[in-house]
Design an enzyme around this catalytic site. Structure first.
Site, mmCIF file in Angstrom:
data_model
loop_
_atom_site.group_PDB
_atom_site.id
_atom_site.type_symbol
_atom_site.label_atom_id
_atom_site.label_comp_id
_atom_site.label_asym_id
_atom_site.label_seq_id
_atom_site.Cartn_x
_atom_site.Cartn_y
_atom_site.Cartn_z
ATOM 1 C CG ASP A 85 -2.052 0.964 1.143
ATOM 2 O OD1 ASP A 85 -2.302 1.496 0.051
ATOM 3 O OD2 ASP A 85 -2.699 1.201 2.178
ATOM 4 C CG HIS A 88 0.524 2.023 -9.839
ATOM 5 N ND1 HIS A 88 0.142 1.583 -8.592
ATOM 6 C CD2 HIS A 88 -0.510 2.754 -10.327
ATOM 7 C CE1 HIS A 88 -1.076 2.024 -8.328
ATOM 8 N NE2 HIS A 88 -1.493 2.736 -9.360
ATOM 9 C CG LEU A 121 10.351 -17.298 -2.953
ATOM 10 C CD1 LEU A 121 10.110 -17.372 -1.446
ATOM 11 C CD2 LEU A 121 10.866 -15.907 -3.324
#
Length: 249
Positions: A29, A46, A140
């Site tokens: 956020d 962004h 991962l």
């Protein structure tokens, strides 16, 4: 990926690699506020946020975290302007194309949760291609939540279980926590250990509500584009210092 800075020697929970969370999730956020503070368009925020994803992925892989789940696009994000949604989808397409080779090289498996079919044929094809090409990677797992909402996920799980009862596949008495968990999109992943939210907001925003039942929650004041390897290491240190009793003493 380049190696992330290691936590300080003797930091709580890191001796011998102990107390590292297996599964970390992040609510990313603050991109818009980061851009506004700098007089930049939201698209710039962004883009900076996408670079922060790369840093978080590097840090997670180098810390021994098994699963990193990121909230990339919620089901509520469709309320944003058409221009911003177009910017976000274009950015996803660009970074997916750019980072696919890196995911393969660094043995990172990509998994998607949410109804990503809503993004249209071209992006869906690219996403599924990336999932397929990285399926055998084991270093991962990167889980990307796209058009995801936790309430909808739980409701869909309940609906599927009700269908199984109706068809006689299972008895209603067989519906327990494990049965519900098995119908969630995170089935097969380790339990969520640590959930991080940046930007100072203190809420889960319909993200992994079931999975976060016993997760450690960490709310950070910094905006997502400013999240770096040091911030990730600090989050792991905070997690390692906590006493997880799961309702016991």
């Amino acid at each position: 990926m380049t190696p992330a800075p290691a936590p300080e020697e003797g930091a709580a929970g890191f001796a011998g690699g102990s107390r590292v969370p297996r599964h970390v999730a992040i609510i990313m956020d603050g991109n818009g506020r980061w851009a506004k503070q700098r007089g930049l368009p939201r698209a710039a925020g962004h883009r900076a946020g996408a670079e922060a994803v790369r840093r978080a992925l590097q840090a997670a892989a180098n810390s021994g975290v098994e699963v990193l789940t990121i909230y990339a696009f919620s089901s509520e994000n469709w309320r944003r302007s058409e221009e911003e949604i177009a910017d976000l989808t274009a950015l996803m397409r660009f970074y997916l194309e750019r980072e696919l080779k890196t995911l393969e090289k660094e043995r990172v498996r990509l998994k998607l949760i949410g109804d990503y079919s809503a993004f249209g044929g071209d992006l869906v094809e690219r996403l599924e291609k990336a999932v397929e090409r990285t399926a055998k990677n084991t270093r991962l797992t990167l889980v990307i939540a796209l058009n995801y909402g936790s309430r909808a996920e739980i409701a869909a799980a309940a609906s599927r279980l009700a269908g199984k009862v109706s068809s006689g596949e299972i008895d209603v008495g067989a519906i327990d926590e494990a049965a519900i968990a098995s119908e969630l999109q995170t089935n097969g992943l380790p339990e969520l250990d640590l959930l991080i939210r940046t930007s100072g907001e203190v809420r889960l925003s319909n993200f992994l509500l079931w999975q976060a039942a016993y997760a450690e929650l960490l709310f950070l004041d910094l905006l997502w584009p400013d999240f770096d390897e040091q911030a990730f290491a600090g989050a792991l240190q905070t997690y390692a210092a906590r006493d997880r009793r799961f309702g016991g003493r």
